[in-house]
Design a protein around this motif. Structure first.
Motif, PDB file in Angstrom:
ATOM      1  N   GLY A  10       4.641   6.366  -1.355  1.00 48.50           N
ATOM      2  CA  GLY A  10       5.312   6.677  -0.103  1.00 48.50           C
ATOM      3  C   GLY A  10       4.538   7.602   0.816  1.00 48.50           C
ATOM      4  N   ASN A  11       3.313   7.972   0.450  1.00 45.89           N
ATOM      5  CA  ASN A  11       2.507   8.876   1.269  1.00 45.89           C
ATOM      6  C   ASN A  11       1.962   8.112   2.479  1.00 45.89           C
ATOM      7  N   LEU A  32       0.821  -1.205   0.000  1.00 44.01           N
ATOM      8  CA  LEU A  32       0.000   0.000   0.000  1.00 44.01           C
ATOM      9  C   LEU A  32       0.860   1.261   0.000  1.00 44.01           C
ATOM     10  N   LEU A  33       1.934   1.230   0.780  1.00 42.13           N
ATOM     11  CA  LEU A  33       2.823   2.390   0.847  1.00 42.13           C
ATOM     12  C   LEU A  33       3.390   2.707  -0.529  1.00 42.13           C
ATOM     13  N   HIS A  34       3.722   1.660  -1.257  1.00 44.26           N
ATOM     14  CA  HIS A  34       4.247   1.871  -2.606  1.00 44.26           C
ATOM     15  C   HIS A  34       3.160   2.392  -3.551  1.00 44.26           C
ATOM     16  N   GLU A  35       1.963   1.854  -3.444  1.00 42.63           N
ATOM     17  CA  GLU A  35       0.867   2.293  -4.311  1.00 42.63           C
ATOM     18  C   GLU A  35       0.543   3.769  -4.106  1.00 42.63           C
ATOM     19  N   GLN A  81      -4.645   5.896   6.228  1.00 38.24           N
ATOM     20  CA  GLN A  81      -6.089   5.975   6.031  1.00 38.24           C
ATOM     21  C   GLN A  81      -6.635   4.703   5.397  1.00 38.24           C
ATOM     22  N   ALA A  82      -5.909   4.174   4.404  1.00 30.76           N
ATOM     23  CA  ALA A  82      -6.352   2.949   3.735  1.00 30.76           C
ATOM     24  C   ALA A  82      -6.338   1.767   4.687  1.00 30.76           C
ATOM     25  N   LEU A  83      -5.381   1.769   5.613  1.00 33.16           N
ATOM     26  CA  LEU A  83      -5.257   0.676   6.581  1.00 33.16           C
ATOM     27  C   LEU A  83      -6.219   0.830   7.757  1.00 33.16           C
ATOM     28  N   GLY A  84      -6.751   2.031   7.932  1.00 39.22           N
ATOM     29  CA  GLY A  84      -7.646   2.279   9.055  1.00 39.22           C
ATOM     30  C   GLY A  84      -6.915   2.455  10.376  1.00 39.22           C
ATOM     31  N   ILE A  85      -5.653   2.939  10.301  1.00 45.63           N
ATOM     32  CA  ILE A  85      -4.873   3.186  11.510  1.00 45.63           C
ATOM     33  C   ILE A  85      -4.364   4.621  11.459  1.00 45.63           C
ATOM     34  N   ASN A  86      -3.860   5.120  12.604  1.00 44.23           N
ATOM     35  CA  ASN A  86      -3.322   6.479  12.577  1.00 44.23           C
ATOM     36  C   ASN A  86      -1.867   6.469  12.132  1.00 44.23           C
ATOM     37  N   LYS A  87      -1.358   7.659  11.794  1.00 49.07           N
ATOM     38  CA  LYS A  87      -0.011   7.758  11.230  1.00 49.07           C
ATOM     39  C   LYS A  87       1.066   7.311  12.217  1.00 49.07           C
TER      40      LYS A  87
END
Length: 321
Positions: free
Chosen positions: A288-289, A282-285, A295-301
Motif C-alpha cells: 500500500g506504499n 504493484l500497490l499490493h506488492e 517510483q516503480a511506475l515512473g510517475i509522481n505521487k
C-alpha cells in the motif's frame, strides 16, 4: 512462527542454539517474511524471556525523537522536559531491544549507538552521569546493510558489532510447503475474530494459491486470507466468491509467478483496465506504499493518487451500469 519446511526449520535451530547466550543478532529477510516474529521468538525462547522485550521502529522516528526514546532525558534538558524520563534502553536492561529498520538511522545516531553497544552504557539527554545497562540487541532491515557498508552509508564497525549472529528469514516462495499450515492457522484465527463459518479453501483456489509466488510473503498471504474469510458465508472459501471481484489478488492469483499460465492480460483487457490491474498489483506488492508504487511506475505521487481516485469513483454503485 509456523511451518516445518527445511527453510524455516533452519531458523528454529539457530534460535535454539543461542537461547542461553546474550548475543547480538542481525535478522535479514524480505518485507513481510516475519522478521519481527523471529525477533520475538529469539527473546521468548531465551533464558531471559522474563526480562523486558522492547521494539523500536527506527524508520518512524527522527534523530531527536529516537535519541530521546533510546536514552531518555533529564529534567530541564530542553523546553518541555518537566521531569526526568528513563530511556527504553535503560528500561530494557537485562532483556532485549529489537531495532527494526536500523538501516534508516543517521550517521550521527550510528556513532552513538555503536558506543552504547560497545560500552553497555548510556547517558540521558542533558545528563552527564553514565548509566550501566545490559541489553541484547536484535536488529533488522529491509535494506541490504552489507551493501550499505560497502557504499559507505552504514558504519562497518557498527555492522560487525551487530552482525555477530545472522538469522535469515526465508521468503514464502522458498517454503511453499508451509502454506497449508499457515492457511489453516489464519482461517481459524480470522473465522473466530469475525464470527464466520469459514474452514477451508476450495480445491481450485488452493491450486491458485500454491501456484503464486507471494512477493509480499506471509503478510500478503495473511491479508488475502483475512479478506476472504471476512467475505465468506460458508465453510468453503473461494477466491472468486460473490462480492470479492475487486480483490487485489483476483488477477495476480490467476497467474503462476514462475512465468507459466495466464496473466493479468489473459482476458485481453483494454489498455485502461490493464493499467489499473498493474497499478493495483504493484500497490499490493509494496504493502500500500504509494510513494514506492509511484517510483516503480515512473510517475509522481499526485498522478498515482488521481488514478486511484478515479478507480474508486468508477467502483461506486452510482457508476455501475
Amino acid at each position: 512462527m509456523l511451518g516445518d519446511s527445511p527453510a524455516i526449520s533452519g531458523v528454529y535451530r539457530v534460535i535454539d542454539k543461542i537461547h542461553d547466550v546474550r548475543i547480538n543478532v542481525m535478522i535479514e529477510g524480505e518485507s513481510g517474511s516475519g522478521k519481527e516474529l523471529a525477533a520475538r521468538a529469539l527473546h521468548e525462547h531465551s533464558d531471559f524471556a522474563n526480562k523486558p522485550y522492547i521494539v523500536i521502529d527506527c524508520g518512524a522516528l527522527t534523530d531527536t525523537l529516537l535519541e530521546n526514546e533510546l536514552f531518555g532525558h533529564e529534567k530541564g534538558a530542553y523546553t518541555g522536559a518537566s521531569a526526568t524520563k528513563q530511556g527504553l534502553l535503560e528500561i530494557a536492561s537485562g532483556g532485549t531491544v529489537f531495532l527494526d529498520e536500523i538501516g534508516n538511522i543517521s550517521d550521527a545516531m550510528q556513532v552513538k549507538l555503536l558506543r552504547v553497544i560497545q560500552e553497555q552504557q548510556i547517558t540521558r539527554v542533558g545528563g552527564i552521569t553514565p548509566i550501566n545497562i545490559d541489553v541484547r540487541f536484535i536488529v533488522a532491515s529491509n535494506r541490504d546493510l552489507a551493501k550499505m557498508v560497502s557504499e559507505g552509508s552504514f558504519r562497518h564497525d557498527l555492522y560487525h558489532r551487530l552482525h555477530v549472529v545472522r538469522l535469515r528469514i526465508p521468503p514464502l516462495r522458498e517454503r511453499m510447503e508451509d502454506i497449508p499450515t499457515l492457511i489453516d492457522h489464519f482461517i481459524r484465527h480470522f473465522a473466530s475474530r469475525y464470527n464466520r463459518p469459514a474452514q477451508y479453501f476450495d480445491a481450485g483456489s488452493m491450486t491458485r494459491i500454491m501456484d503464486y509466488d507471494w512477493p509480499g510473503n506471509v503478510r500478503e498471504l495473511k491479508n488475502m486470507i483475512e479478506r476472504a474469510v471476512a467475505l465468506s458465508n460458508a465453510n468453503e472459501i473461494g477466491l472468486d466468491q460473490d462480492g470479492d471481484s475487486a480483490s487485489p489478488w483476483a488477477s495476480a492469483l490467476s497467474k503462476p509467478q514462475n512465468g507459466t499460465g495466464p496473466g493479468i492480460d489473459a482476458d485481453h483487457p483494454t489498455l485502461e483496465i490493464l493499467e489499473r490491474r498493474y497499478i493495483e498489483k504493484l500497490l499490493h506488492e509494496f504493502d500500500g506504499n504509494r510513494e514506492k508504487t509511484a517510483q516503480a511506475l515512473g510517475i509522481n505521487k499526485s498522478t498515482l493518487w488521481r488514478k486511484l481516485q478515479s478507480y474508486e469513483q468508477n467502483d461506486t454503485p452510482e457508476s455501475q451500469p
